[in-house]
Structures are given as structure tokens and as C-alpha cells.
Design a protein around this motif. Sequence first.
Motif, PDB file in Angstrom:
ATOM      1  N   UNK A  98     -24.854 -13.977   0.403  1.00 28.53           N
ATOM      2  CA  UNK A  98     -24.670 -12.744  -0.349  1.00 28.53           C
ATOM      3  C   UNK A  98     -23.520 -11.910   0.220  1.00 28.53           C
ATOM      4  N   UNK A  99     -23.479 -11.830   1.521  1.00 26.35           N
ATOM      5  CA  UNK A  99     -22.398 -11.061   2.147  1.00 26.35           C
ATOM      6  C   UNK A  99     -21.050 -11.703   1.870  1.00 26.35           C
ATOM      7  N   UNK A 100     -21.002 -13.030   1.984  1.00 29.46           N
ATOM      8  CA  UNK A 100     -19.719 -13.691   1.753  1.00 29.46           C
ATOM      9  C   UNK A 100     -19.313 -13.543   0.287  1.00 29.46           C
ATOM     10  N   UNK A 101     -20.282 -13.649  -0.587  1.00 30.60           N
ATOM     11  CA  UNK A 101     -19.952 -13.621  -2.007  1.00 30.60           C
ATOM     12  C   UNK A 101     -19.582 -12.212  -2.479  1.00 30.60           C
ATOM     13  N   UNK A 102     -20.333 -11.228  -2.058  1.00 28.90           N
ATOM     14  CA  UNK A 102     -20.097  -9.869  -2.562  1.00 28.90           C
ATOM     15  C   UNK A 102     -19.213  -9.029  -1.652  1.00 28.90           C
ATOM     16  N   UNK A 103     -18.977  -9.510  -0.456  1.00 26.99           N
ATOM     17  CA  UNK A 103     -18.222  -8.699   0.483  1.00 26.99           C
ATOM     18  C   UNK A 103     -19.062  -7.520   0.945  1.00 26.99           C
ATOM     19  N   UNK A 104     -18.483  -6.672   1.782  1.00 21.75           N
ATOM     20  CA  UNK A 104     -19.185  -5.467   2.212  1.00 21.75           C
ATOM     21  C   UNK A 104     -18.330  -4.282   1.775  1.00 21.75           C
ATOM     22  N   UNK A 105     -18.788  -3.562   0.759  1.00 23.50           N
ATOM     23  CA  UNK A 105     -17.988  -2.454   0.244  1.00 23.50           C
ATOM     24  C   UNK A 105     -17.699  -1.443   1.347  1.00 23.50           C
ATOM     25  N   UNK A 106     -16.519  -0.904   1.334  1.00 25.55           N
ATOM     26  CA  UNK A 106     -16.181   0.115   2.313  1.00 25.55           C
ATOM     27  C   UNK A 106     -15.726  -0.472   3.637  1.00 25.55           C
ATOM     28  N   UNK A 107     -15.624  -1.795   3.711  1.00 27.77           N
ATOM     29  CA  UNK A 107     -15.088  -2.415   4.912  1.00 27.77           C
ATOM     30  C   UNK A 107     -14.030  -3.407   4.469  1.00 27.77           C
ATOM     31  N   UNK A 108     -13.436  -4.099   5.431  1.00 30.84           N
ATOM     32  CA  UNK A 108     -12.432  -5.094   5.073  1.00 30.84           C
ATOM     33  C   UNK A 108     -13.047  -6.461   4.805  1.00 30.84           C
ATOM     34  N   UNK A 109     -14.369  -6.575   4.830  1.00 33.79           N
ATOM     35  CA  UNK A 109     -14.982  -7.858   4.484  1.00 33.79           C
ATOM     36  C   UNK A 109     -14.847  -8.014   2.975  1.00 33.79           C
ATOM     37  N   UNK A 110     -13.961  -8.937   2.532  1.00 34.73           N
ATOM     38  CA  UNK A 110     -13.752  -9.050   1.089  1.00 34.73           C
ATOM     39  C   UNK A 110     -14.793  -9.946   0.437  1.00 34.73           C
TER      40      UNK A 110
END
Lengths: 267, 492, 594
Positions: B224-236
Amino acid sequence: MEGRFWTLVFVIFAAAALAACAVAPAYQLWFPGSGEALSTIGARIDHLFYVILVVIAVVFVGVNVALGYVLWRGAKQPSEVKAVYSHGNQTLEVVWTVIPGVILLALALYQMDVWASFRMREFYPQDMRTIAEVTARQFEWRIRYAAPDKTLEADPHPDDVYTVNDLRVPVNRPVAISLRTEDVQHAFFVPELRIKQDALPGKRIPVWFEVTRPGTYDLVCAELCGWGHYKMKGRLVALSEEDYAAWLKQAFEDQFDDGVGEGEKSD
Amino acid sequence: MNSASMTSNRRTVSLVSLGLSLLLCGCGDAPKARFSWSKETDDLTPMANAWVKRAVLQNFGTPNELVAWERLPVEYGGFAGTVTAVETVEGGGTKLTVKRGEGTTAPASARQLLWKSGARVDEAEPDGVASIVAGETESTVLMAQRLDPVPDVGDEFVLNPGNRLLDGRRSYLKNCMHCHGVAGDGAGPTARYLNPLPRDFRRGVMKFTSTRPGERVSRDDLARTIRDGIPGTYMPSFLLMAPEEMTAVIEYVRWLSMRGEFEKRLNDELKDFSRTAIAEQGKNARLEYEAAVKNDPDAERPPTADELATRAEEDFRGMAEDLEFVFVDAGDLMAGPWERADATDNIITPSIARVADTPESREKGRVLYLSQKTKCYTCHGSTGKGDGPATEDFWAITGSSETYPERGLHDEWGHLVPPRDLTRGQYRGGRRPIDVFRRLYAGIKGTPMPAFGGTGLTDEEIWHLVNYVMAMPFEGPSTTTANPSPTVATSR
Amino acid sequence: MSAVTGMTGSVDHAAGAHAAPGFLSRYVFSRDHKVIGIQFMFTTLLMLFVGGALALGIRWQLAYPWEPMPLLGNAFADEGGQIPPETYTMLLTMHGTIMVFLVIIPILAGGFGNLLIPLQIGAEDMAFPTLNMLSYWFMWPAIVFFMLAMHAGAAAGWTAYPVLAVLPQAAPGSGVAQTYWLLGVTLVGISSLMGAVNYMTTIINMRAPGMTLFRMPLTIWAMFITAILQAFALPMLTAAGLMQISDRTLGTCFFIPAGIIVNNADPTVGGGQPLLWQHLFWFYSHPAVYIMLLPVMGMVSDMLACMCRKPVFGYKPMIHSMGAIAGLGFIVWGHHMFISGMNPMLGMAFMISTILIALPSAVKTFNWIGTMWGGRLQFNTVMLNCVAFVSMFVVGGLSGIFMAAVPVDVFFHDTYFIVAHFHYVLFGATLFGVYGALHFWFPKMFGRMMSEFWGKIHFFITFIAFNLTFFPMHLLGMQGMPRRLADPYHYSYLEHLLPLNQVMTWAAIVMGFAQIILFLNFVISSFAGRKAGRNPWNANGLEWIAPSPPPHGNFDVTPVVYRGPYEYSAPDAPDGQDYWLQSDERGGQMAERH
């Protein structure tokens, strides 16, 4: 002898350039995807491209034939023959100023229409619907839709539906997105639709298009936006009106998932 | 800052050499990527340090030669199968008809064949020559040469063992490494520009999970984290990553986390052999001596630093026999939680459906938010701006008597972590009600955000809070102005 | 006119003639325009290698993404030699910056402009020799600042668009690096401006007796127009640069709108407009494109006439079209911004002006071909490079029409099609022209000839490798491959372009190494080449009556000009020679023949 060799070098270059363009479509090096523009405005852009291409190809061939001819003639002339003593020709100058001028001006005027309908508010389609707000940020596309059966407002609403890197639109009807950026400048680019628009900090720019075929198309950032510029990979999914409605409904439900009921969806 | 300018220096030096020596020298050998060691490992005395490195290398290898440690709950990949028929083909070679194991697909090409049972088990050099004739059917046909002895029906094997881990590594080095670092230490070359810093996997702790408090992250959470990224951070968002590639990357990330956690466990085990501990020991002995010498001038002199170091080395040598046990034990201790992470009963599921999002429910949530029971406001502030009084305090470093030099909350990695501004409508762990529920239930792991689930709050109360928190971005601060007699926030 | 000449001449050169100047004042802090010109050339050629090496880094990443990069990869040993994306961005930023600001602009105006202007107009030196020296020495702080920017990792592209470039937290390298970058641009601008003032004054005031405006070689006309362009466009860039510096350091918000959140910093307070930068930047940088092209156009006209032994075809139309390019060049900047979000009405206006600027370029091309027509062609290195200039300019010019057409540009903007276009113009045209000019005026610089054999080898390899490198970029652009992507293959629709990119990269590597031939030819010939007399090419210009190399003060006696610069193969030329020096008194004052 040597002169002819060099003449050939220049002529072969021109021929090779033409040949490369001629075979490019066969090697998938022409327009992306199927080669056909999949939006109404894209099809008109392609048309304009081909109009210019024809003009340019004629000029390119003409100039290179002329260049090849003068070089070849110079190359095979015996060295003792004196050069032609001429300072130019007034008539020729007028001819080759006026004719290209007219052609170029005509080309420019011919483009106006498409540009106006793509960018100028007065010429937008009447039945255009703003479907989503696309917010570019380093380094992804965050997209906000209105809940099913609601219209999108400029300010977020509690029941808005959010996706990331995943823009879905119905086909065969003009839709618009409201393009903005949270940080630096980005550019919304869907190659197969031939649509591109910069997202400008501090501005909200409407971009409209009408996709003509259902499918999944790459969404690319085309303006340098930092180290992760290449990571801004998204997709634009064009769905039939029914599929789109069904998807939006499903997305809405997923977004308000409370983890009970049908049990945890494995996403 | 220091390391930043050092990297820049290295870059300039080699830019200059790029410009000038391109003419003179060829390309040479490319440098080999390496896993960095943790600070704690580097702090160990030479023998302990060498032992930790050997143990980690032995069980995990290097980025270019990964080791698949069977003790770990990692799906290393490969095509597992059982031989169902054996036929010798004229002109040499053996035709094996095999039944493939569950959930595996036949690879396009064969790299290595590893026998799990039958006559060839434990053979040093598994026969690597095999080609796949028919791939995607129930039973796959393999053509193998130089099989000696010929396998029997029922023998089990793995074709291309470790494939998934290798695929994961390839994808990780391309997509993740620049920020998260080769070793998953969150210190890749790009990391120094990012705020917040990229996750350091090596503690085995991930912030946003669906698992119960204190439990490891599940594969679905990582996906889920990889797919959606983390909003507000640089994790795309890597939404468009192919599913197989994502599976592989997830497995590699889990494996890297375990590698880091293993190293950390060994370090914790050998804490006494760190230079810091020995120095502390020396200091204590000296203080004792200074106290003692006042009464007894002949008190035994404290050992010198050299003596202490020698003593530590001797002690370590004495322990040598137990060391094998230490690392096997560390591996087993680690395996359990990771294995458990994906179990269904480990996932937080609310016992009741979301309470209807009514003004009454929000009001209850508001009261809870401002209550002494939750103390939400101490960090997130009474208006939800993330500016509670706790952000003005100096907090103690975990496991130490000292406090951090700067004001504000810190996470387990020692970084400043401002409480979320709840009015921005940005939800790093996901914006579904269930995501927010889980944040409240299990807390945010590795951060001061506590777990309220189970004992602290009932599921219903959590839902009220969810309703209140999720309404915050849309309601003015008016509902939160009722000032909750702010008490003095107490440091932990 | 003569008063000014006389004064400068008597004060400056009298001293030079009597006391032998020391090494420093002769070769380092020289005020002799020729030495300064050669200094500019050496410096820019050095920068050409730096910029080229950066380009090879870019090409390597595009051919072998995330694989160990030779040399530069050693800085990232722990990562196995693969460079991180921000380094890639730095490479492309500094490649563009160095090539534009430290190679092409200074080698043309600074290098050839300095060398040729006084020689071709028959002056003893520039009007302001000290200013001239300063213009060279101001380039060095610029180089230092650019190197610092590279070291700190400037990575906002050579166009430095806000907000990316302005907010320190927006990107790696938007920190202090971008400030260095801006200082470098400002200083290089000062250097250019000093040159421009000097060129204008010199050309207006210091022409030899008889050198009327329409007897000036086209090189001088081109340099004159270029100087005007620089003088009027540069202040805009300098002002914009200072505004960006103040945005970065003083907290102003010229280019920063409100509410921008980058890297979790506090929202900006803003109120500025990022588009403003684009307008200001391109108001300079589009004319700059012509600053990078016009001088070569002039020099190529000179060289072609000489190598074809034929007067330039349409001398006055050539001048008029250069004038038209310069004039229109000021009102086309918006074509860089068609999709930037500026008022769409402007798009239409800029489309018309942009498409019209193709016209003078076309006229010039026709005239070059007319010059070659019926000439007695000498297929030497100079000629080949000039023909390559014309041939490449045709490609680059024609592909520009697509971008001028706004709707088509919607697709092509910021794709590799653009990259192909401007490399055909700036490398294909300009650099081939520069190669030709280096060979042509080399004897005047060093009194020796460059090797023809190695010149041709260099030309052949460069021409083939250049086209293999850059022509396929048109096709990449057709596929919609955006510029500046560290890893285009991240996108499925671009995956199949990898093999083509690898071919291009190897061509680029070959091309890079071929420049070593030029470099060695240049250096070795300067002391071991065949000795050249005063006029090795039998050309007409005033520079060819001076000794090779000319002493400080240039001419034995102040030349008097009797005719235009292109009287080749005139039937009434004395002694049946096929050239007729401008200062040849035989035949007396000649009426205008064009």
C-alpha cells in the motif's frame, strides 16, 4: 575526385535523414502508441503536423538538391576555369523572399483555429465538464474527484474522492481538468492525446480534451521539477461513461472503507 | 552537513578527473555496491566488530552476492516443483516432467537447479544446466543434461532459487536506493535533501501499518505504501509498477529490514563490547577509585583504558563458544514477529462499523480529543494545528538520561517529528476511515504517537475520534476553541 | 574617426613599440585584441571539453540507466557506481550552462569578434583596449562561480525556472549552488556587455579610410548586429538574475507566489509571479540564440566566398536579413512559453513573429547556395565545415517551424524534438562554422597552417557522429520522450527506445574523442604547422595584408580601402588574379557592384 566524395557525403546525409523519417513509423519511432492521436484536439494537431511536414519535406529536398547540384558542379569543374563573377540577382532575392513569406504566413494563420479551441476560454466546448482537480507535486500527481453525482468545487469537500497517479475520464465527451501545483512547476503531458500544459505555481489552469478511445495512456511530467522528475509516472484511463460511473462509485466506497462489512479488502 | 560537503568534494574531484582523464584512462572496473554497517557495529571492539560483520555477511551476503538464510520468513522465490516422471532422451540428457509448487510460475530460462530431496540433497554443486520446454501448463517439462544420478519420481527441487530476491534487488537499486540507501539505512545519496528523511528499515519498524500495536509491518501494508506513496513526503506513488516487480521489491525490503534488525540484535547482545560501554566502564571505575582513595590510600588502582580493552577482548574470546548460539537465536527471535505480521488475526479490524459521522459523534470525538484520557491536544494542539505544548518541551533520548538538544518530539530514529497538522487534510498513512482508525488503534510505530486500541479506548470511542479528526480540515477552528485548561505537559 | 584612431594608436602602440613588454603584460594581461581573442578561444575550447564531458555523462545515463558510470561513478562507490538522479540533473544543468555561457557566446563574440574586428576594419586595436582585457578577465570569476555551482550541484536546468530554482529547499542544488549559478551568469553578462560596447564603438569609429559601411565584410556586420543584440538584451537577464538573487537571499518574492509548500517547509508568503522570470529570461535568451548564430553566419559568408572564389551572393540582402533576424529576435521570446500558462492570445502573436523569423534565415540559406553556385570550389577543411554549417542549419531551421506553430508545439514542447532542434542549430550550425573559422583564421593567429589531413579526418568523424547522435533525437521527440528525464525507460511507452539511445551514446562518445584530433591539430600546428604567408588563402579582407601573426598595432601602414570585400574572380582584376584585396590601390576607388 575528392570534391565528389564530399558532395556525396552531404547528399547521402540528406537522403539518410529522409529515409530515417520514412522508415521511422515501422520501427515505432513516429508518434507514440498506435501513432494515431486519441483525442479530438490531438487529431487536429497531428493534421497540422503533417501539413507542416509536407511543406518542410519539399523545402528540405529542394534545398539539398540545390546544394548537391552546386557542390557537384563545383567538384567536377576543372580547376583552371574561373568562377562565375556575380554579386547576386535582385529578382531572385525578391522571389525567394516573397514566396516563402507567403507560405509561412499562411502556415501561421492556418494554426490559429486549433490553438484557439484548445486554449481560449471563449472557444471551449459548450458541454465540457470539469471532472477532476489534478495537483502536481514533487513527484506525483494527486487527483481529486467530486463524489458520484456531485460537481467538483474549487475547495475540497469531505466526500471528495482521491487517487494518486491515476486519472480516469469518460471517453467521447469533452472533459476538463483543473490543473494546479502544490510546489514547483510541472507539466501535464499525455503523449498519446498530444495534450500538454504546464502547471504553474499559484495558478489554476483548466485543460480540456476529449478522448476518443477507451484505454490506458501514460501521464508524464514534461517540465523539470527536481531530482525525481522522471518518477512522475502516472496514467490516464479513459473509460466508457458507464464504466467511469461504476469506477467512481467503487472508488468512493473504497475510500470510505471502515474495515468491517465485507472484511478487509486486499486493495 | 559535514557528510554533505564531503560528498560534494568527492563529486568535484571526480568531475575534474572526468574532464581530464577521460583522454588518458579507460573505464576500469566499476566499484561494487556495499551494505553500510550501522554506527553501533562500527563502535564495537575489533574482535566483536569482526564477528558481527562475519555473522551478517555469512547470513545475508553482499549486494552482489545475496545469501538466502532459510531461517527467515522470506519468500526467496524460485520455481519449486516435484518430479512426476523421468525419461532419458536419446543422445544424452534427461527429460523431467514436474509438477510445480503452488503459486509459482515457470521461469523463462533456467539458471540454477537446486535439489531439496532425493539423492542429490546436500551436493555441493547443484547441476545448473536445464532448459524449460513447456512452460505455462500444470506440469512443466524440463530438459536437463549431466544429471548424475538421475533423479527419482517424487524428488523435490527449486529452479532458480532466490529469483524473487534478485528481482527485488534489481528494482530496489533502480527505484528505492537513491533515498533509502543500499542497505536500507535511509541514507542514500539523495536522502540528505529530503524532509522528512527516508525510512531507515534497519530497526524492522515501519510507521504506517495495519497490524496490532508492536507488531511488524505486513506485506499488504508495504504494498500500500509503495503503491500510494506517502502524501506530504518524498515517498512517491509507484502505482504503475508491475505486480511481480512490486512483490519482489516488498520481499527485498523485508529482507533488508531483517538484515538490519539482525545486525542490531547482535549489537544489542554485544553491547558490553562497544567502545562507548568500555569507556563508560573506565569512567565508573575511576570515579569509584577516586571515592575509595579518600578513605583508603592503597585502594586498587582503576584499570587503564588499554587494560579494559584487553580484558574485553579476553572476555569476548571466552564467549566464543556461545556465539553460534547467539546468532541462531537472534535469527529465530526475529523470524517469529515477521512471520506473524501477515497473519489475518494480526490485522486490526474494528469490532463495530464506523459510527455514523454525525455532529453528535464529532462532538464526542472532540471531547475525547481534549480529554486527559487521550491528551491528543498536548501534541496536536487544541486546534489541531500540530502545535501542542509538547512540541515546546525538551524530550529525553530513549534509553538515555540526556535530552535532545532541540525542542520537540522525536521518533525512534532520533529525528525531530512534528505532530501532524490535522487541519491540512493530509493523511500520510492513508485517508480511509479504517486507516485513521488504525493510526489511533496502534499508534504510529517508532514515534511518540501512542496506541489507543484495546485498553485505552473502545472501538466506538476511536470511531468518534476518527469522525472528529476527519472533519477538522473542513470546519473552522470554532468547534475547538473551548479551551481545555491546558495542563503542564510532563516529559516522559 | 581618424582622430580617435590616431589617439589610441599614438598613446598605446607607441609605448608597445618601444619598450618590449614583459611576459605578463604580453600574454596574460594583454590589451592586444588578438591575444585577448586567442585567450578567449583557448578558454572556451577548454570549457568545450568540460561541457562535452558532462554531455557524455548524460548520454551514458540515457544508454545505461543506473549502471555504473565511468569515472563519475567512482564518487558513488558505495552505491556501486550508479549516479543518483540529482547528479544527472546537475549534469544536464551544467552542460547547458557551460555550453551556452562559457563556450558558444564567448568563442564567437569574445574569441572571433576580438580577433577579427580590428583586423578586418583596418584598425590598430579595439577602441577600449583595457575594457577589452577586463571583458576577458571577468569571465574567470564567472567560470569560478559556475564551477562552484557544479560542485554544489546546481540542478534547476540552465533556464533556472522558479520556483524550483528560487526556493532553497525545492531541490538538491537550489541551495547555495543556485546563488553561485546566478552570480556566474551575472558576471558572464558583464563580460559580454563590456565586449559589446567595445565592438560597437570600434566598428562605428575606427574603420580604416575608405571602409564604408557597405564595404565591411559580413563578419563585421554580424559582429555589429550581435553587439547591438547583446547590449540591448543583456540588461534584462542581469536584472532578472539580480531579482532572483534577492529572492533567494533578501527574502523578496518577485517570482514566488503565496502558499507554496516545498519539502514540508512553511508555506511561502509570496505574491510574486514565476512567469515573470520566464519572460525576462527569454527576453534575453532568445536574442542570445542569435548571438550564438549571427557571427557564424557572417564568418561562413566570408569563408564561403573565399573558398568558392566568388563574391557573396546578395551582399545587401544578407545584411538586411541579419538585421531582420535581430529585429524580430526581440519579439519572439514567447515561443519558449507557449504552454507555460501565459495568456493564450500572446501565443498567437508570438507564433506569427516566430514563423516570420524563419524568412530571413531562409533567404540567407538561399544566398549561401547562390554563393556556391558556379564557384571554383576548394574542397578543403574550411569549405567542408562551412557546407556542413549550411546543411545542418537547414535541418535545424526547418525543424524549428514545428515549434513555431503553437498547436504542434503543444506536443513537441520539452521533448527531445526540441533538443534535436537546438543541437542542430547550436552544435550543427554554430560549431561547424567555428571549426571552419578556426582553420581559416588560424594562419593569422599563429602564422602557420593547420593540418589539412587531420582537419578532414576530424570533420568526417564529427559530421557522421554528430548526425548519428542528434538526428535520432527527432525521432525520440516524435515518440514524446521528454527532456531531462534521468530514466525515460521508467515509462512503458519509452522502453523500446533504449537500443536507439545506446547507438546515440556511442556515436556521442566517438564524437567526443574526435575532438581530441582537433585539439591536437590546433596545438601542434601552432608551433609545427606549415608556415603561412600573409595571405595563404588569397582572400580579400584587410586582415590578410597584415603580417601573420600581426604585431601589436596590426598593420605596417594604415590601410586604405578601395572596394568591397568580395571581389573574387573579377574579370578586371589586375594580373589576372582571382582575388582583389580591399586595400589594393590598383583599379582605384571602385563603385558598388552589388
